[in-house]
Motif scaffolding. Structure first.
Motif, PDB file in Angstrom:
ATOM      1  N   SER A 125      39.758  62.480  32.038  1.00  0.00           N
ATOM      2  CA  SER A 125      39.128  61.355  31.827  1.00  0.00           C
ATOM      3  C   SER A 125      38.842  60.419  33.397  1.00  0.00           C
ATOM      4  N   GLN A 126      37.890  60.036  33.986  1.00  0.00           N
ATOM      5  CA  GLN A 126      37.868  58.931  34.623  1.00  0.00           C
ATOM      6  C   GLN A 126      38.970  58.135  35.459  1.00  0.00           C
ATOM      7  N   PHE A 127      39.908  58.516  35.743  1.00  0.00           N
ATOM      8  CA  PHE A 127      40.753  57.340  36.692  1.00  0.00           C
ATOM      9  C   PHE A 127      39.959  56.409  37.627  1.00  0.00           C
ATOM     10  N   PRO A 128      40.368  54.630  37.014  1.00  0.00           N
ATOM     11  CA  PRO A 128      39.892  53.846  37.998  1.00  0.00           C
ATOM     12  C   PRO A 128      40.908  53.453  39.031  1.00  0.00           C
ATOM     13  N   ILE A 129      40.954  54.068  39.726  1.00  0.00           N
ATOM     14  CA  ILE A 129      41.733  54.440  41.015  1.00  0.00           C
ATOM     15  C   ILE A 129      41.324  53.379  41.596  1.00  0.00           C
ATOM     16  N   VAL A 130      40.142  53.131  41.995  1.00  0.00           N
ATOM     17  CA  VAL A 130      39.716  52.673  43.823  1.00  0.00           C
ATOM     18  C   VAL A 130      39.028  51.600  43.192  1.00  0.00           C
ATOM     19  N   ASP A 131      39.551  50.455  44.053  1.00  0.00           N
ATOM     20  CA  ASP A 131      38.639  49.321  43.567  1.00  0.00           C
ATOM     21  C   ASP A 131      39.212  47.976  44.917  1.00  0.00           C
ATOM     22  N   GLY A 132      38.821  46.823  44.838  1.00  0.00           N
ATOM     23  CA  GLY A 132      40.360  46.174  46.105  1.00  0.00           C
ATOM     24  C   GLY A 132      40.751  45.331  45.316  1.00  0.00           C
ATOM     25  N   PHE A 133      41.027  44.083  46.440  1.00  0.00           N
ATOM     26  CA  PHE A 133      42.479  43.140  45.785  1.00  0.00           C
ATOM     27  C   PHE A 133      41.854  42.161  44.813  1.00  0.00           C
ATOM     28  N   TYR A 134      42.341  42.289  43.201  1.00  0.00           N
ATOM     29  CA  TYR A 134      42.442  40.895  42.387  1.00  0.00           C
ATOM     30  C   TYR A 134      43.477  41.385  41.818  1.00  0.00           C
ATOM     31  N   SER A 135      44.397  40.696  42.047  1.00  0.00           N
ATOM     32  CA  SER A 135      46.518  40.214  41.606  1.00  0.00           C
ATOM     33  C   SER A 135      46.150  38.844  41.021  1.00  0.00           C
ATOM     34  N   VAL A 136      46.455  38.456  39.814  1.00  0.00           N
ATOM     35  CA  VAL A 136      46.711  37.732  39.063  1.00  0.00           C
ATOM     36  C   VAL A 136      47.507  37.705  37.639  1.00  0.00           C
ATOM     37  N   ALA A 137      48.913  38.578  38.137  1.00  0.00           N
ATOM     38  CA  ALA A 137      50.217  38.065  37.073  1.00  0.00           C
ATOM     39  C   ALA A 137      49.729  37.506  36.246  1.00  0.00           C
ATOM     40  N   PRO A 138      50.211  38.153  34.864  1.00  0.00           N
ATOM     41  CA  PRO A 138      50.839  39.366  34.659  1.00  0.00           C
ATOM     42  C   PRO A 138      49.187  40.103  34.364  1.00  0.00           C
ATOM     43  N   TRP A 139      47.286  38.810  34.584  1.00  0.00           N
ATOM     44  CA  TRP A 139      46.825  39.779  34.164  1.00  0.00           C
ATOM     45  C   TRP A 139      46.388  40.806  34.306  1.00  0.00           C
ATOM     46  N   SER A 140      46.730  41.257  36.109  1.00  0.00           N
ATOM     47  CA  SER A 140      46.045  42.073  36.997  1.00  0.00           C
ATOM     48  C   SER A 140      47.262  42.024  38.636  1.00  0.00           C
ATOM     49  N   ALA A 141      47.738  43.843  38.454  1.00  0.00           N
ATOM     50  CA  ALA A 141      47.466  44.095  39.928  1.00  0.00           C
ATOM     51  C   ALA A 141      47.089  44.537  41.015  1.00  0.00           C
ATOM     52  N   GLU A 142      46.147  44.495  40.747  1.00  0.00           N
ATOM     53  CA  GLU A 142      45.629  45.430  41.378  1.00  0.00           C
ATOM     54  C   GLU A 142      45.366  44.979  43.173  1.00  0.00           C
ATOM     55  N   ASP A 143      45.736  45.661  43.971  1.00  0.00           N
ATOM     56  CA  ASP A 143      46.092  45.476  45.852  1.00  0.00           C
ATOM     57  C   ASP A 143      45.311  46.441  46.592  1.00  0.00           C
ATOM     58  N   THR A 144      44.556  46.789  47.008  1.00  0.00           N
ATOM     59  CA  THR A 144      44.749  47.330  48.132  1.00  0.00           C
ATOM     60  C   THR A 144      45.103  46.924  49.785  1.00  0.00           C
ATOM     61  N   VAL A 145      45.899  47.870  49.969  1.00  0.00           N
ATOM     62  CA  VAL A 145      46.790  47.646  51.823  1.00  0.00           C
ATOM     63  C   VAL A 145      45.888  49.039  52.770  1.00  0.00           C
ATOM     64  N   ASN A 146      45.620  47.998  53.268  1.00  0.00           N
ATOM     65  CA  ASN A 146      45.416  49.867  54.986  1.00  0.00           C
ATOM     66  C   ASN A 146      44.730  50.345  53.906  1.00  0.00           C
ATOM     67  N   TRP A 147      43.558  50.201  53.411  1.00  0.00           N
ATOM     68  CA  TRP A 147      42.119  51.166  52.715  1.00  0.00           C
ATOM     69  C   TRP A 147      41.147  50.177  52.849  1.00  0.00           C
ATOM     70  N   LEU A 148      40.223  50.833  52.637  1.00  0.00           N
ATOM     71  CA  LEU A 148      39.078  49.806  53.509  1.00  0.00           C
ATOM     72  C   LEU A 148      37.780  50.241  51.676  1.00  0.00           C
ATOM     73  N   PRO A 149      37.689  50.087  50.701  1.00  0.00           N
ATOM     74  CA  PRO A 149      37.003  50.121  49.631  1.00  0.00           C
ATOM     75  C   PRO A 149      35.828  50.361  50.036  1.00  0.00           C
ATOM     76  N   VAL A 150      34.900  51.974  49.879  1.00  0.00           N
ATOM     77  CA  VAL A 150      33.491  52.643  50.571  1.00  0.00           C
ATOM     78  C   VAL A 150      32.969  52.864  49.032  1.00  0.00           C
ATOM     79  N   PRO A 151      31.638  52.068  48.962  1.00  0.00           N
ATOM     80  CA  PRO A 151      30.540  52.862  47.539  1.00  0.00           C
ATOM     81  C   PRO A 151      29.681  53.582  47.669  1.00  0.00           C
ATOM     82  N   ALA A 152      29.478  54.620  47.470  1.00  0.00           N
ATOM     83  CA  ALA A 152      28.955  55.638  47.362  1.00  0.00           C
ATOM     84  C   ALA A 152      27.122  55.077  46.887  1.00  0.00           C
ATOM     85  N   GLU A 153      26.185  55.782  48.749  1.00  0.00           N
ATOM     86  CA  GLU A 153      25.093  55.415  48.665  1.00  0.00           C
ATOM     87  C   GLU A 153      24.051  56.257  48.037  1.00  0.00           C
TER      88      GLU A 153
END
Length: 489
Positions: free
Chosen positions: A4-32
């Motif tokens: 199944s799809q692995f939801p790995i790509v997104d931006g920063f949203y770290s609200v411990a312990p609810w979420s730990a999402e972090d994106t460092v030295n990468w730029l999220p880009v949407p498919a157009e």
């Protein structure tokens, strides 16, 4: 079981312990386009390529004067040539950031620098540099230019003032104005869309020129925003908008004459313990990205991309924050200034390091879970843009037990000390909501031309909820396009 799809790509949203999402030295880009492999990818950001070194630094401020760059480094003002060589023009005391602007004079340009207390004027036609000595000039904490007037805020921040028309050297003590909506002190000002945005501690007002010879400026449409500004250097302009760090710890952009919150709870928690007044904002745009960065000397550096409305972080190896504190578009390129030296860098898409130091990209995923049930993770495959690592690329992987490592596919991987090093990806995971992570597993991203290289990890055991962390430290293009995960319940 099918992957199944692995939801790995997104931006920063770290609200411990609810979420730990972090994106460092990468730029999220949407498919157009609907035909893309995934809906989002993480793009390798531009690195830092040394352009020039001016004095001992730091780079305190600069301005592009119709194609000529003027730079304050250390305690001096310089004129910078297209090849990066610099000519000293005069002395600007202090160590903090300066504010700069310019206007057209009879024989050239007037370039004005204020350092928080006094102001300095360089006349490009007369080639003279001097301190502004008019007795009606109150000194300046910030300076800008609008409709032929130099406009600034005096050092104690009680009022703003303007010069006489077309001359940064002369002033009239009657041309002083106070914000009217609330009795709070001014923090800074920005000229935006030919209007003056006055940022106070608790409110913001918008003023404009009246054309009247006596009351030359007045508040526009009785505009008063009920949010203030936390940092004199925390305001930036990009994407036909104005952005600032609010007095309440949220980050805003304008919506007409109103404010729109653009920060999320994760950003606001991350900066809650920082000294907001020390925050520095600057912007950069390229390849569709229009990013405003806020950098906190006692914290981290956060970037908001107007294109994607996603947040990410920039971080320099060995530091919590990015080593950049200002930017300038000049001569067809984006220049950025160093916080500790006189180095000026270009933001370069084909550079995958920061002036020779590692540019480590990291992504911490959202939570993989199944309503509290156990999941068995048979494997993860990451979709990278592979095949970009040359055979002589140096590797920057911290290892505690020698140079030789083994990839998930059983191949030996030499990460330092050899001409046969390959690009590598590191993966670890947490089963306690991001508090602790496992030992690192390794895979390689393929040498030049291995465009079909698969990046896979196997046999990851059981979990009730898992967060993954991916890191790439190799100096080559390493876009992350997404991935799949094989799980059974």
């Amino acid at each position: 079981m099918p992957a199944s799809q692995f939801p790995i790509v997104d931006g920063f949203y770290s609200v411990a312990p609810w979420s730990a999402e972090d994106t460092v030295n990468w730029l999220p880009v949407p498919a157009e386009s609907a035909g893309a492999r995934t809906q989002f990818k993480l793009r390798t950001p531009p690195g830092l390529k040394l352009f020039a070194t001016i004095d001992s630094g730091p780079i305190r401020g600069w301005v592009n004067v119709n194609g000529t760059a003027y730079v304050v480094s250390n305690r001096s003002l310089y004129k910078m040539a297209s090849d990066g060589t610099a000519t000293k023009l005069g002395t600007v005391p202090g160590t903090g950031l300066v504010s700069m602007t310019y206007g057209l004079a009879d024989t050239g340009y007037q370039v004005v620098v204020v350092n928080g207390t006094v102001g300095y004027l360089y006349d490009s036609g007369a080639k003279t540099f001097k301190r502004i000595s008019d007795s009606a000039f109150p000194g300046g904490s910030v300076i800008d230019y609008i409709n032929g007037y130099f406009i600034g805020i005096e050092p104690s921040k009680r009022y703003f003032f303007i010069s006489t028309a077309g001359d940064a050297a002369t002033y009239d003590s009657t041309d002083r104005f106070q914000a009217e909506g609330a009795p709070d002190r001014l923090v800074t000002l920005k000229v935006f869309n030919n209007e003056v945005w006055l940022f106070g501690q608790r409110t913001i007002e918008v003023w404009g020129a009246t054309g009247d010879s006596t009351a030359k400026f007045a508040r526009q449409n009785n505009t008063v925003l009920d949010v203030g500004c936390a940092s004199a250097n925390g305001v930036a302009k990009v994407d036909n908008g104005i952005f600032w760090l609010g007095d309440d710890g949220s980050i805003y952009r304008n919506n007409g004459y109103g404010q729109q919150r653009i920060s999320n709870d994760g950003i606001e928690q991350a900066i809650s313990g920082c000294a907001w007044s020390s925050a520095v904002a600057f912007s950069w745009s390229s390849k569709g990205h229009k990013v405003v960065y806020w950098s906190f000397p006692d914290g981290q550096t956060f970037g908001y991309d107007c294109w994607t409305q996603k947040w990410h972080r920039r971080q320099t190896f060995g530091l919590e924050r990015w080593r950049i504190q200002n930017s300038l578009y000049w001569n067809g390129q984006w220049l950025v200034g160093d916080i500790t030296s006189g180095n000026i860098y270009t933001l370069d898409w084909d550079t995958y390091s920061e002036n020779g130091k590692p540019l480590i990209s990291s992504r911490t995923s959202g939570v993989i879970q199944a309503d509290g049930d156990y999941l068995t993770v048979d494997g993860v495959e990451l979709y990278f843009d592979t095949g970009h690592a040359g055979s002589t690329v140096a590797q920057w992987l911290a290892t505690e037990s020698g140079d030789w490592l083994v990839t998930e596919d059983g191949d030996y991987l030499l990460v330092s000390g050899s001409d046969t090093a390959e690009a590598t990806v590191q993966l670890s995971y947490s089963d306690d909501w991001g508090r602790n992570f496992t030992n690192i597993r390794y895979a390689d991203l393929g040498a030049i031309g291995e465009y079909r290289k698969r990046v896979r990890f196997h046999r990851m055991g059981r979990t009730r909820g898992r967060i993954y962390r991916i890191q790439v430290s190799s100096p080559c293009q390493h876009d992350l396009l997404g991935g799949t995960i094989n799980i059974t319940r």
